[in-house]
Design an enzyme around this catalytic site. Structure first.
Site, PDB file in Angstrom:
ATOM      1  CB  CYS A   1       5.447   2.261   7.368  1.00 51.53           C
ATOM      2  SG  CYS A   1       5.053   3.716   6.401  1.00 51.53           S
ATOM      3  CG  LEU A   2       6.925   0.997   1.418  1.00 52.76           C
ATOM      4  CD1 LEU A   2       6.269   1.335   0.084  1.00 52.76           C
ATOM      5  CD2 LEU A   2       8.034  -0.025   1.233  1.00 52.76           C
TER       6      LEU A   2
ATOM      7  CG  HIS B   1       0.688   6.920   5.479  1.00 51.01           C
ATOM      8  ND1 HIS B   1       1.869   7.386   5.994  1.00 51.01           N
ATOM      9  CD2 HIS B   1       0.886   5.593   5.253  1.00 51.01           C
ATOM     10  CE1 HIS B   1       2.744   6.384   6.074  1.00 51.01           C
ATOM     11  NE2 HIS B   1       2.168   5.283   5.647  1.00 51.01           N
TER      12      HIS B   1
ATOM     13  CD  GLN C   1       3.702   5.904   2.504  1.00 51.95           C
ATOM     14  OE1 GLN C   1       2.706   5.390   2.021  1.00 51.95           O
ATOM     15  NE2 GLN C   1       4.685   5.192   3.020  1.00 51.95           N
TER      16      GLN C   1
ATOM     17  CG  HIS D   1      -0.137   1.431   7.481  1.00 53.43           C
ATOM     18  ND1 HIS D   1       0.850   1.017   8.349  1.00 53.43           N
ATOM     19  CD2 HIS D   1       0.481   2.202   6.549  1.00 53.43           C
ATOM     20  CE1 HIS D   1       2.009   1.533   7.952  1.00 53.43           C
ATOM     21  NE2 HIS D   1       1.809   2.253   6.860  1.00 53.43           N
ATOM     22  CD  GLU D   2      -0.910   2.439   2.922  1.00 51.64           C
ATOM     23  OE1 GLU D   2      -0.454   3.578   2.754  1.00 51.64           O
ATOM     24  OE2 GLU D   2      -0.188   1.456   3.180  1.00 51.64           O
TER      25      GLU D   2
ATOM     26  N   GLY E   1       0.835  -1.187   0.000  1.00 51.06           N
ATOM     27  CA  GLY E   1       0.000   0.000   0.000  1.00 51.06           C
ATOM     28  C   GLY E   1       0.874   1.242   0.000  1.00 51.06           C
TER      29      GLY E   1
END
Ligand code: NI
Length: 169
Positions: free
Chosen positions: A94-95, A140, A51, A136-137, A46
């Site tokens: 997370c990236l 963000h 990001q 999670h997304e 995702g």
């Protein structure tokens, strides 16, 4: 299409609450395509627009990326309209938060409303892995990282380690 640079902690850009997408246009489709390519390249399941430096309400995701494209989805201005139950998301990562994973408490089931990439309203229900990823997304888009949901001690230790790592890069 392009692979975009992923912004990482502790960059303050990630703490912004994004603006809703106002126009479903060609520029939006271009961002979406770049985000999809960036997510698969990372690889991740995702990705939120913030990001990659875009402060707008866009997420792309694919929780089974073995056959890219088949389970790919895009949500514009997604909002959690209902959440119930509780589940521990084990080893969430997370990236934008390199080299760190932690268990995180999440809703077990959620309802999400938003638009698809063509502006059509969508309402979906999710549980398990899908519900965790969506929470999670969507976090963000509200300027929140999963480390904001772990203990302060864990967060401080990670921050120290991360700053040291960045200094040595
Ligand atoms: Ni993330």
């Amino acid at each position: 299409m392009a692979i975009l640079n992923i912004i990482t902690y502790p960059d303050k850009f990630l703490t912004q609450v994004v603006k809703p997408v106002a126009n479903i246009d060609g520029a939006l489709q271009e961002i979406v395509e770049d985000m999809i390519q960036t997510m698969y390249h990372a690889p991740g399941i995702g990705l939120a627009a913030i990001q990659v430096g875009v402060d707008q309400g866009i997420i792309v995701y694919d929780i089974s990326p073995k056959e890219p494209g088949q389970t790919l989805n895009v949500l514009i201005n997604p909002k959690i309209t209902h959440g119930e139950g509780s589940i521990v998301s084990e080893g969430e990562g997370c990236l934008s938060v390199p080299d760190f994973t932690s268990d995180v408490k999440r809703f077990e089931k959620i309802q999400v409303e938003g638009l698809d990439r063509h502006g059509k309203p969508v309402c979906l229900e999710a549980d398990g892995m899908m519900a965790i990823m969506l929470q999670h997304e969507i976090d963000h888009l509200n300027g929140k990282l999963f480390i904001d949901r772990v203990s302060q001690l864990k967060r401080e230790l990670y921050k120290r380690r991360r700053l040291k790592q960045l200094k040595n890069e």
